[in-house]
Every structure is written in C-alpha cells, then in structure tokens.
Design a protein around this motif. Structure first.
Motif, PDB file in Angstrom:
ATOM      1  N   GLU A  55     -12.497   5.474  10.728  1.00 25.40           N
ATOM      2  CA  GLU A  55     -11.717   6.417  11.148  1.00 25.40           C
ATOM      3  C   GLU A  55     -10.143   5.885  11.606  1.00 25.40           C
ATOM      4  N   ALA A  56     -10.267   4.538  11.989  1.00 19.84           N
ATOM      5  CA  ALA A  56      -8.897   3.838  12.176  1.00 19.84           C
ATOM      6  C   ALA A  56      -8.118   3.779  11.081  1.00 19.84           C
ATOM      7  N   GLY A  57      -8.449   3.443   9.931  1.00 22.79           N
ATOM      8  CA  GLY A  57      -7.804   3.832   8.437  1.00 22.79           C
ATOM      9  C   GLY A  57      -7.077   5.102   8.388  1.00 22.79           C
ATOM     10  N   LEU A  58      -8.137   6.192   8.570  1.00 23.81           N
ATOM     11  CA  LEU A  58      -7.678   7.503   8.158  1.00 23.81           C
ATOM     12  C   LEU A  58      -6.575   7.887   9.301  1.00 23.81           C
ATOM     13  N   ARG A  59      -6.903   7.399  10.533  1.00 29.20           N
ATOM     14  CA  ARG A  59      -5.630   7.758  11.514  1.00 29.20           C
ATOM     15  C   ARG A  59      -4.440   7.259  11.160  1.00 29.20           C
ATOM     16  N   GLN A  60      -4.479   5.982  10.800  1.00 33.15           N
ATOM     17  CA  GLN A  60      -3.275   5.002  10.119  1.00 33.15           C
ATOM     18  C   GLN A  60      -2.591   5.919   9.340  1.00 33.15           C
ATOM     19  N   ALA A  61      -3.173   6.409   8.434  1.00 34.02           N
ATOM     20  CA  ALA A  61      -2.753   7.339   7.136  1.00 34.02           C
ATOM     21  C   ALA A  61      -2.050   8.485   7.668  1.00 34.02           C
ATOM     22  N   LEU A  62      -2.544   9.075   8.569  1.00 36.14           N
ATOM     23  CA  LEU A  62      -2.162  10.552   9.352  1.00 36.14           C
ATOM     24  C   LEU A  62      -0.854  10.162   9.943  1.00 36.14           C
ATOM     25  N   GLU A  63      -1.047   9.289  10.850  1.00 36.21           N
ATOM     26  CA  GLU A  63       0.110   8.926  11.778  1.00 36.21           C
ATOM     27  C   GLU A  63       1.059   8.014  11.680  1.00 36.21           C
ATOM     28  N   GLY A  64       0.805   7.028  10.349  1.00 40.55           N
ATOM     29  CA  GLY A  64       1.514   5.841  10.419  1.00 40.55           C
ATOM     30  C   GLY A  64       2.509   5.714   9.456  1.00 40.55           C
ATOM     31  N   GLY A  65       2.957   6.796   9.019  1.00 43.06           N
ATOM     32  CA  GLY A  65       4.130   6.972   7.962  1.00 43.06           C
ATOM     33  C   GLY A  65       3.967   7.335   6.896  1.00 43.06           C
ATOM     34  N   TRP A  66       2.641   7.375   6.549  1.00 47.15           N
ATOM     35  CA  TRP A  66       2.399   7.889   4.942  1.00 47.15           C
ATOM     36  C   TRP A  66       2.785   9.435   4.682  1.00 47.15           C
ATOM     37  N   CYS A  67       2.668  10.239   5.721  1.00 51.46           N
ATOM     38  CA  CYS A  67       2.953  11.690   5.324  1.00 51.46           C
ATOM     39  C   CYS A  67       4.402  11.834   5.206  1.00 51.46           C
ATOM     40  N   GLY A  68       4.899  12.271   4.286  1.00 49.86           N
ATOM     41  CA  GLY A  68       6.516  12.233   4.038  1.00 49.86           C
ATOM     42  C   GLY A  68       7.050  11.125   3.457  1.00 49.86           C
ATOM     43  N   ALA A  69       5.858  10.096   3.073  1.00 55.16           N
ATOM     44  CA  ALA A  69       6.440   8.947   2.312  1.00 55.16           C
ATOM     45  C   ALA A  69       6.628   9.204   0.670  1.00 55.16           C
ATOM     46  N   GLU A  70       7.354   8.628   0.060  1.00 52.44           N
ATOM     47  CA  GLU A  70       7.791   8.630  -1.351  1.00 52.44           C
ATOM     48  C   GLU A  70       6.687   7.933  -2.266  1.00 52.44           C
ATOM     49  N   LEU A  71       6.086   8.652  -3.243  1.00 53.33           N
ATOM     50  CA  LEU A  71       5.198   8.048  -3.698  1.00 53.33           C
ATOM     51  C   LEU A  71       5.477   8.674  -5.478  1.00 53.33           C
ATOM     52  N   GLY A  72       5.780   8.096  -6.510  1.00 48.74           N
ATOM     53  CA  GLY A  72       6.078   8.457  -7.604  1.00 48.74           C
ATOM     54  C   GLY A  72       7.123   9.300  -7.735  1.00 48.74           C
ATOM     55  N   GLY A  73       8.262   9.311  -6.908  1.00 42.89           N
ATOM     56  CA  GLY A  73       9.257  10.181  -6.893  1.00 42.89           C
ATOM     57  C   GLY A  73       9.212  11.236  -5.938  1.00 42.89           C
ATOM     58  N   ARG A  74       8.163  11.536  -5.487  1.00 47.61           N
ATOM     59  CA  ARG A  74       7.707  12.864  -4.485  1.00 47.61           C
ATOM     60  C   ARG A  74       7.648  12.503  -3.118  1.00 47.61           C
ATOM     61  N   ARG A  75       7.818  13.262  -2.333  1.00 46.65           N
ATOM     62  CA  ARG A  75       7.414  13.023  -0.884  1.00 46.65           C
ATOM     63  C   ARG A  75       6.271  13.766  -0.614  1.00 46.65           C
ATOM     64  N   ILE A  76       5.081  12.903  -0.276  1.00 46.01           N
ATOM     65  CA  ILE A  76       3.692  13.546  -0.399  1.00 46.01           C
ATOM     66  C   ILE A  76       3.346  14.074   1.154  1.00 46.01           C
ATOM     67  N   GLN A  77       2.536  14.744   1.100  1.00 45.08           N
ATOM     68  CA  GLN A  77       1.802  15.274   2.586  1.00 45.08           C
ATOM     69  C   GLN A  77       0.633  14.737   2.557  1.00 45.08           C
TER      70      GLN A  77
END
Length: 102
Positions: A55-77
C-alpha cells in the motif's frame, strides 16, 4: 496478472509506452509486482495498470508526484485501480504478452 489489492490505474499513456516502460517509470514509488498496458480493437488504448507490492508504494504513486508527470511526451493521470470501474473491451497489448513471464 498479479492481484489488484495495491493497484493504480494509469491513463493518458502515449501509444509508444510498453509494459516494461510503465514498470520502470513507477518502480521508484515502490516495488512493482506487475505492470500492463491495455489495447482496444484499434491498437493501444492509452491506459494501463500498475500493481505494487505494498500500500505504501501505491500511496507514493498516488501522492508523490506521478500524477501529472510526463511519460512518453504526455502528462499521465494516476488513480487507485478499482475492479468495478475497470475499462471494458480492452485486452493486454500484444507487446506486453510477448515479454511476460507467467
């Protein structure tokens, strides 16, 4: 595919993103058990699923800057994966199947 207990749903993926790229992108958040990119009848669907060991890994992905990050030239959700809201009519992309170890 690993269980969905600690899973994230990822959308707005560039069509060139593979399951391996998705896994590598999220591994800094926490240990990834599985990562898949889905496809529809016309090819890539632009969505995927990442299953974390904890759950800690998931929480980090949800709250730690991955949402809105760029991957492959697009901002992911990124949001918590819910089986009752999983996309219908999608399958695992062929490139993901070729590289999987079952």
């Amino acid at each position: 595919l690993a269980a969905s207990g600690h899973a994230a749903f990822v959308s707005n993926l560039a069509f060139g993103v593979t399951s391996d790229v998705l896994r590598a992108f999220f591994e800094p958040a926490g240990a990834v058990l599985d990562a898949i990119v889905f496809a529809n009848a016309s090819g890539r669907a632009g969505v995927g699923k990442v299953v974390f060991e904890s759950e800690a890994g998931l929480r980090q992905a949800l709250e730690g800057g991955w949402c809105g990050a760029e991957l492959g030239g697009r901002r992911i959700q990124v949001r918590r994966y819910r089986a009752d809201r999983s996309p219908r009519g999608l399958r695992v992309a062929e490139s993901a199947i070729a590289n999987r170890t079952w």
